[in-house]
Design a protein around this motif. Sequence first.
Motif, PDB file in Angstrom:
ATOM      1  N   HIS A  61       0.810  -1.208   0.000  1.00  0.00           N
ATOM      2  CA  HIS A  61       0.000   0.000   0.000  1.00  0.00           C
ATOM      3  C   HIS A  61       0.850   1.268   0.000  1.00  0.00           C
ATOM      4  CE1 HIS A  61      -3.556  -2.382   0.525  1.00  0.00           C
ATOM      5  NE2 HIS A  61      -3.185  -2.845   1.698  1.00  0.00           N
ATOM      6  N   SER A  62       0.390   2.276  -0.711  1.00  0.00           N
ATOM      7  CA  SER A  62       1.043   3.582  -0.696  1.00  0.00           C
ATOM      8  C   SER A  62       0.809   4.257   0.656  1.00  0.00           C
ATOM      9  CB  SER A  62       0.486   4.467  -1.818  1.00  0.00           C
ATOM     10  OG  SER A  62      -0.867   4.810  -1.536  1.00  0.00           O
ATOM     11  N   PRO A 114      13.731   4.727   2.461  1.00  0.00           N
ATOM     12  CA  PRO A 114      12.284   4.472   2.422  1.00  0.00           C
ATOM     13  C   PRO A 114      11.766   4.230   1.010  1.00  0.00           C
ATOM     14  CG  PRO A 114      12.714   6.799   2.801  1.00  0.00           C
ATOM     15  CD  PRO A 114      14.040   6.104   2.886  1.00  0.00           C
ATOM     16  N   LYS A 115      10.687   3.491   0.949  1.00  0.00           N
ATOM     17  CA  LYS A 115      10.044   3.171  -0.331  1.00  0.00           C
ATOM     18  C   LYS A 115       9.440   4.429  -0.943  1.00  0.00           C
ATOM     19  CE  LYS A 115       5.859   1.702  -0.464  1.00  0.00           C
ATOM     20  NZ  LYS A 115       4.603   0.940  -0.326  1.00  0.00           N
ATOM     21  N   LEU A 116       9.734   4.619  -2.222  1.00  0.00           N
ATOM     22  CA  LEU A 116       9.109   5.687  -2.983  1.00  0.00           C
ATOM     23  C   LEU A 116       7.938   5.144  -3.790  1.00  0.00           C
ATOM     24  CD1 LEU A 116       9.322   8.702  -3.815  1.00  0.00           C
ATOM     25  CD2 LEU A 116      10.790   7.963  -5.699  1.00  0.00           C
ATOM     26  N   TYR A 129       1.374  -8.158 -14.693  1.00  0.00           N
ATOM     27  CA  TYR A 129       2.835  -8.112 -14.775  1.00  0.00           C
ATOM     28  C   TYR A 129       3.230  -6.665 -15.013  1.00  0.00           C
ATOM     29  CZ  TYR A 129       7.607  -8.536 -16.409  1.00  0.00           C
ATOM     30  OH  TYR A 129       8.961  -8.382 -16.550  1.00  0.00           O
ATOM     31  N   ILE A 130       3.961  -6.107 -14.074  1.00  0.00           N
ATOM     32  CA  ILE A 130       4.422  -4.730 -14.191  1.00  0.00           C
ATOM     33  C   ILE A 130       5.905  -4.764 -14.499  1.00  0.00           C
ATOM     34  CG2 ILE A 130       4.559  -2.481 -13.081  1.00  0.00           C
ATOM     35  CD1 ILE A 130       1.709  -3.436 -13.364  1.00  0.00           C
ATOM     36  N   LYS A 131       6.280  -4.308 -15.683  1.00  0.00           N
ATOM     37  CA  LYS A 131       7.680  -4.395 -16.085  1.00  0.00           C
ATOM     38  C   LYS A 131       8.525  -3.388 -15.317  1.00  0.00           C
ATOM     39  CE  LYS A 131       7.392  -1.172 -20.005  1.00  0.00           C
ATOM     40  NZ  LYS A 131       7.646  -0.989 -21.441  1.00  0.00           N
ATOM     41  N   GLY A 132       9.832  -3.570 -15.424  1.00  0.00           N
ATOM     42  CA  GLY A 132      10.746  -2.636 -14.786  1.00  0.00           C
ATOM     43  C   GLY A 132      11.324  -3.178 -13.503  1.00  0.00           C
ATOM     44  N   SER A 133      11.761  -2.276 -12.640  1.00  0.00           N
ATOM     45  CA  SER A 133      12.394  -2.684 -11.386  1.00  0.00           C
ATOM     46  C   SER A 133      11.344  -3.226 -10.422  1.00  0.00           C
ATOM     47  CB  SER A 133      13.129  -1.497 -10.755  1.00  0.00           C
ATOM     48  OG  SER A 133      12.216  -0.496 -10.364  1.00  0.00           O
ATOM     49  N   ASP A 134      11.835  -3.910  -9.376  1.00  0.00           N
ATOM     50  CA  ASP A 134      10.925  -4.507  -8.394  1.00  0.00           C
ATOM     51  C   ASP A 134      10.338  -3.468  -7.454  1.00  0.00           C
ATOM     52  OD1 ASP A 134      11.507  -6.941  -9.489  1.00  0.00           O
ATOM     53  OD2 ASP A 134      13.044  -7.444  -8.026  1.00  0.00           O
ATOM     54  N   GLY A 135      10.992  -2.356  -7.306  1.00  0.00           N
ATOM     55  CA  GLY A 135      10.521  -1.284  -6.430  1.00  0.00           C
ATOM     56  C   GLY A 135      11.525  -0.151  -6.480  1.00  0.00           C
ATOM     57  N   ILE A 136      11.133   0.997  -5.954  1.00  0.00           N
ATOM     58  CA  ILE A 136      11.995   2.176  -6.001  1.00  0.00           C
ATOM     59  C   ILE A 136      12.062   2.788  -4.608  1.00  0.00           C
ATOM     60  CG2 ILE A 136      12.426   4.379  -7.131  1.00  0.00           C
ATOM     61  CD1 ILE A 136      10.483   3.449  -9.354  1.00  0.00           C
TER      62      ILE A 136
END
Length: 299
Positions: A61-62, A114-116, A129-136
Motif C-alpha cells: 500500500h502507498s 524508504p520506499k518511494l 505483470y508490471i515491467k521494470g524494477s521490483d521497487g523504487i
Amino acid sequence: MDMLLPIRVKKSFLELFKTLPFNHTSQQSSINLHVLNIESNQFIYDRLVDELREIIITYVHSNRRLKEFNDSHSSFSPKPYIEAVKKFRKFASNDGELGELLLYAFLESGLNAPKLLSKMELKTDANDYIKGSDGIHLLETNDSYQLIFGESKMYADLLDGARDAFDSIAEFKANGLKFERGLIDTHVMNEMVSEEGYEKIKSILLPSGNDGPDLDLSFGIFLGFELPVDNARLSMSNKDFRQWVNDYVSQNASRVINTIQRKINKLNLFGHEFHIYIVPFTNIDITRKKLIQEMLTIE
C-alpha cells in the motif's frame, strides 16, 4: 534528521538475522550477508513469516492508502492485510515476489532508504505483470540523494543469481529507465500525504537550476541462494552447524565479488552504486513457495 518519506519496516526485522562480517571490498558495491537465525539446526522460517505478514501491508500500500486505512478503520481491522494479500500471485506460480518483499525490508530497515514506489501498488489484479524494477527507494546521503531501483533473484547457485541480476539491470538501464522515471512522476503523489512533502520530493527528482540537490541512480539487489543441507550437516552439533553455515555463506560471497566486477565492467554499469543483500535458504524452490503460501494465508 527528518525523513521525507516514512520508514515502515522496523529495525527489529534485522534481529531475525545474524549479520556476518564481510571485509572484502567490491567495485561500486556494498555487500551485506544476512543469515536467518538458527534453532536446533533449522532456520526460524515461522518467525520470518510472522514478520512478513506485517511487512506486506506497507510494501503493497502507498502512504496515502495507509492514511486512508488509519482514518477509516480501527488499528485491528484486517482490511489492509486482506487487500495486500490479493495483490500477490498464487504461491504455486510465485517465483519472484518473496525476494522483492525481502529486498524492500532490507532497504528500509538496513539502509534507511524508504520506499518511494512499489510495483504492487500499480497492480489491479494478482496476475498483472508490471515491467521494470521490483521497487523504487530514496536514500539521503549527506546533501545528496540516491534513487534506488530494486532487483531480486532467488537461484540455487549464487553466481547464477548475480549474473542474471546484473544482466537484468543492464537491460533495465537500456530500455526501462525512461518508463520507470515516468512512473515515479505519475504516481509519486500517492506516497506523499502533504503538498509540502510532494514539492520537496519533486525538487529532488526533477531538479532545476543551481538550487536542486545532487541525485544519482543506484540499485538494490537481493540474492537468495541455496544452502546444501543434508543429513550429515543436520547431524552436526548446534555450534558446528552454525559455523558451517556462516563459513559457507562467507565463502560464496567472496566468490561472487569477481562475478560482480566482471559484470560491471562488461555491461558498462559505471557510475552506479549497488546495495547487495545475500541470504541463504534451504531447499530454495520449495521454501520460497511455502513461505509465500503461509504468508498469504488469511486466518
